[in-house]
Design a protein around this motif. Structure first.
Motif, PDB file in Angstrom:
ATOM      1  N   ASP A 168      -7.668  -6.022  11.743  1.00  0.00           N
ATOM      2  CA  ASP A 168      -8.159  -4.935  10.941  1.00  0.00           C
ATOM      3  C   ASP A 168      -7.127  -3.650  11.553  1.00  0.00           C
ATOM      4  OD1 ASP A 168      -9.980  -5.867   9.337  1.00  0.00           O
ATOM      5  OD2 ASP A 168     -11.821  -5.172  10.627  1.00  0.00           O
ATOM      6  N   ARG A 169      -6.960  -3.569  12.963  1.00  0.00           N
ATOM      7  CA  ARG A 169      -6.252  -2.768  13.520  1.00  0.00           C
ATOM      8  C   ARG A 169      -4.828  -2.998  13.049  1.00  0.00           C
ATOM      9  NH1 ARG A 169      -6.819  -0.759  19.864  1.00  0.00           N
ATOM     10  NH2 ARG A 169      -5.826   1.074  19.497  1.00  0.00           N
ATOM     11  N   PHE A 170      -4.404  -4.106  13.095  1.00  0.00           N
ATOM     12  CA  PHE A 170      -2.958  -4.604  12.676  1.00  0.00           C
ATOM     13  C   PHE A 170      -2.609  -4.049  11.294  1.00  0.00           C
ATOM     14  CE2 PHE A 170       0.630  -7.095  11.515  1.00  0.00           C
ATOM     15  CZ  PHE A 170       1.491  -6.935  12.533  1.00  0.00           C
ATOM     16  N   THR A 175      -0.399  -0.426   6.779  1.00  0.00           N
ATOM     17  CA  THR A 175      -0.497   0.281   5.904  1.00  0.00           C
ATOM     18  C   THR A 175      -0.431   1.635   5.961  1.00  0.00           C
ATOM     19  OG1 THR A 175      -2.793   0.221   6.218  1.00  0.00           O
ATOM     20  CG2 THR A 175      -1.954  -1.567   4.538  1.00  0.00           C
ATOM     21  N   ASP A 176      -1.060   2.217   7.005  1.00  0.00           N
ATOM     22  CA  ASP A 176      -1.256   3.580   7.387  1.00  0.00           C
ATOM     23  C   ASP A 176       0.267   4.197   7.986  1.00  0.00           C
ATOM     24  OD1 ASP A 176      -3.613   3.414   6.381  1.00  0.00           O
ATOM     25  OD2 ASP A 176      -4.728   4.124   8.033  1.00  0.00           O
ATOM     26  N   LYS A 181       2.062  -2.264   1.363  1.00  0.00           N
ATOM     27  CA  LYS A 181       1.182  -2.484   0.413  1.00  0.00           C
ATOM     28  C   LYS A 181       0.575  -3.874   0.487  1.00  0.00           C
ATOM     29  CE  LYS A 181       3.416   0.920  -2.551  1.00  0.00           C
ATOM     30  NZ  LYS A 181       3.757   1.295  -3.741  1.00  0.00           N
ATOM     31  N   GLU A 182      -0.944  -3.781   0.576  1.00  0.00           N
ATOM     32  CA  GLU A 182      -1.537  -5.219   0.492  1.00  0.00           C
ATOM     33  C   GLU A 182      -1.203  -5.801  -1.092  1.00  0.00           C
ATOM     34  OE1 GLU A 182      -6.020  -6.776   0.295  1.00  0.00           O
ATOM     35  OE2 GLU A 182      -5.379  -5.187   1.801  1.00  0.00           O
ATOM     36  N   PHE A 192       1.565  -8.653   2.753  1.00  0.00           N
ATOM     37  CA  PHE A 192       1.752  -7.241   2.619  1.00  0.00           C
ATOM     38  C   PHE A 192       3.220  -7.405   2.040  1.00  0.00           C
ATOM     39  CE2 PHE A 192      -1.620  -7.202   5.659  1.00  0.00           C
ATOM     40  CZ  PHE A 192      -2.378  -5.902   5.133  1.00  0.00           C
ATOM     41  N   GLN A 193       3.477  -6.395   1.271  1.00  0.00           N
ATOM     42  CA  GLN A 193       4.979  -6.164   0.953  1.00  0.00           C
ATOM     43  C   GLN A 193       5.356  -4.590   0.999  1.00  0.00           C
ATOM     44  OE1 GLN A 193       5.400  -7.199  -3.230  1.00  0.00           O
ATOM     45  NE2 GLN A 193       5.650  -9.316  -2.679  1.00  0.00           N
ATOM     46  N   THR A 194       6.775  -4.399   1.329  1.00  0.00           N
ATOM     47  CA  THR A 194       7.146  -3.004   1.410  1.00  0.00           C
ATOM     48  C   THR A 194       7.039  -2.296   0.017  1.00  0.00           C
ATOM     49  OG1 THR A 194       9.484  -3.546   1.234  1.00  0.00           O
ATOM     50  CG2 THR A 194       8.773  -3.564   3.307  1.00  0.00           C
ATOM     51  N   ALA A 195       7.510  -1.039   0.196  1.00  0.00           N
ATOM     52  CA  ALA A 195       7.691  -0.281  -1.267  1.00  0.00           C
ATOM     53  C   ALA A 195       8.509  -0.958  -2.178  1.00  0.00           C
ATOM     54  CB  ALA A 195       7.974   1.270  -0.834  1.00  0.00           C
ATOM     55  N   LYS A 196       9.389  -1.621  -1.526  1.00  0.00           N
ATOM     56  CA  LYS A 196      10.169  -2.469  -2.725  1.00  0.00           C
ATOM     57  C   LYS A 196       9.484  -3.465  -3.446  1.00  0.00           C
ATOM     58  CE  LYS A 196      14.644  -3.197  -1.793  1.00  0.00           C
ATOM     59  NZ  LYS A 196      15.633  -3.700  -1.135  1.00  0.00           N
ATOM     60  N   GLU A 197       8.477  -3.834  -2.836  1.00  0.00           N
ATOM     61  CA  GLU A 197       7.666  -4.868  -3.723  1.00  0.00           C
ATOM     62  C   GLU A 197       8.243  -6.155  -4.022  1.00  0.00           C
ATOM     63  OE1 GLU A 197       5.754  -3.120  -6.994  1.00  0.00           O
ATOM     64  OE2 GLU A 197       4.613  -1.568  -5.793  1.00  0.00           O
ATOM     65  N   ASP A 198       9.141  -6.550  -2.998  1.00  0.00           N
ATOM     66  CA  ASP A 198       9.695  -8.156  -3.271  1.00  0.00           C
ATOM     67  C   ASP A 198       9.406  -8.854  -2.036  1.00  0.00           C
ATOM     68  OD1 ASP A 198      11.374  -7.502  -0.959  1.00  0.00           O
ATOM     69  OD2 ASP A 198      13.027  -6.856  -2.471  1.00  0.00           O
TER      70      ASP A 198
END
Length: 312
Positions: A168-170, A175-176, A181-182, A192-198
């Protein structure tokens, strides 16, 4: 404000540079783009492998530590490296190649929602080949001299698996703080992915109780993530300190600028710039052919070379 673009490189501990060099050049078909030393301890090699120019997102790097013991697997560690390959046909090619070259591997399976093939290098480093299925990395450059045909060459780093006790902490850090993004979640893992979503910037977080991993040969030292400009490092240094993470402050690694921070589970991240890159001191045609040193170590070349066993 700054955006994480994906993976930059990932760094491992190995026992024998010659053995590592053979595996990643001759078996995996990567280019050796830089032979240098650990800037904090010049008595050990630091080897870089990747695409034609060691583009950000393709870099596998290795510190040679001849006296290192074995890894005692556990939690709070980076536990597997994903490498992207183009197609289902590439997966078949690599399975056959591993069989011919006696590389320890499993059966074709699925991993992080992709067709996959798990394998290990000579140090026991855990890796997995993942089918990109049409996804391309914008920085990747093919390497014509590779031992692997172009249509099956590794396209860059994919999903990086990190096992932690306090997931949860990781997750909150990703994310924060880092703005990942999950993508999906089940009872034991979250992708999870970065904002590039790849796929080339994915992190797979696994919840794992038990003792911490004790690093040894084949363990992963840190994951470096990408930013485009040096000015962005100021933002990440301030962010790390605001979150009470231990931060190194800006470090000049000559081939890129970076900073390091360790989050509460003990996972070490590096934030690294895309440039100036590995052609700053060698032309593209001659990357990785000889030992190069950053300028501040050049006057110690004779001493440094005398303590290193030749790789080739």
């Amino acid at each position: 404000m700054s955006t994480i673009l994906g993976h930059h490189h990932i760094s491992m501990l190995v026992k024998n540079a010659k053995e590592t060099n053979h595996f990643y050049k001759d078996v995996m078909g990567l280019r050796r783009v830089k032979v240098t030393v650990n800037q904090d301890d010049p008595s050990m090699y630091h080897l870089f492998y990747g695409d034609k120019t060691g583009s950000p997102g393709t870099g596998l790097t290795f510190f040679e530590m001849p006296s290192i013991g074995r890894t005692h697997r556990g939690t709070n560690a980076i536990t597997r490296i994903g490498l992207m390959i183009p197609s289902d046909e590439s997966l078949t090619y690599w399975k056959s190649r591993f069989e011919q070259l006696d590389v320890y591997h499993g059966s074709i399976t699925t991993y992080a929602n992709r067709k996959a093939l798990k394998f290990e290098d000579p140090d026991g480093l855990q890796l997995v080949l993942l089918v990109a299925d049409g996804e391309e990395m914008d920085t990747w450059e093919s390497y014509e001299q590779s031992e692997v045909p172009l249509e099956h060459q590794i396209r860059g780093m994919g999903t990086i698996e990190i096992s932690v006790r306090d997931s949860d902490r990781f997750t909150k850090t990703l994310t924060d703080t880092l703005k990942y993004k999950e993508v999906y979640r089940d009872t034991t893992e979250v992708l999870f992915q970065t904002a590039k979503e790849d796929s080339y910037g994915e992190i797979l977080v696994k919840h794992l109780d038990g003792p911490d991993e004790k690093p040894g040969r084949g363990s992963i030292h840190h994951l470096a993530i990408r930013v485009s400009e040096e000015s962005e490092l100021v933002h990440w240094d301030e962010t790390a300190r605001q979150n009470r993470f231990s931060s190194s402050g800006l470090v000049d690694r000559y081939y890129f600028k970076s900073l390091y921070f360790r989050e509460p589970n003990g996972i070490l991240f590096e934030v690294a710039t895309d440039g100036p890159g590995f052609t700053v001191d060698q032309t593209s045609d001659h990357l990785g052919e000889k030992l190069v040193l950053p300028p501040f170590l050049e006057d110690r070349r004779e001493e440094i070379e005398s303590r290193l066993e030749p790789i080739d």
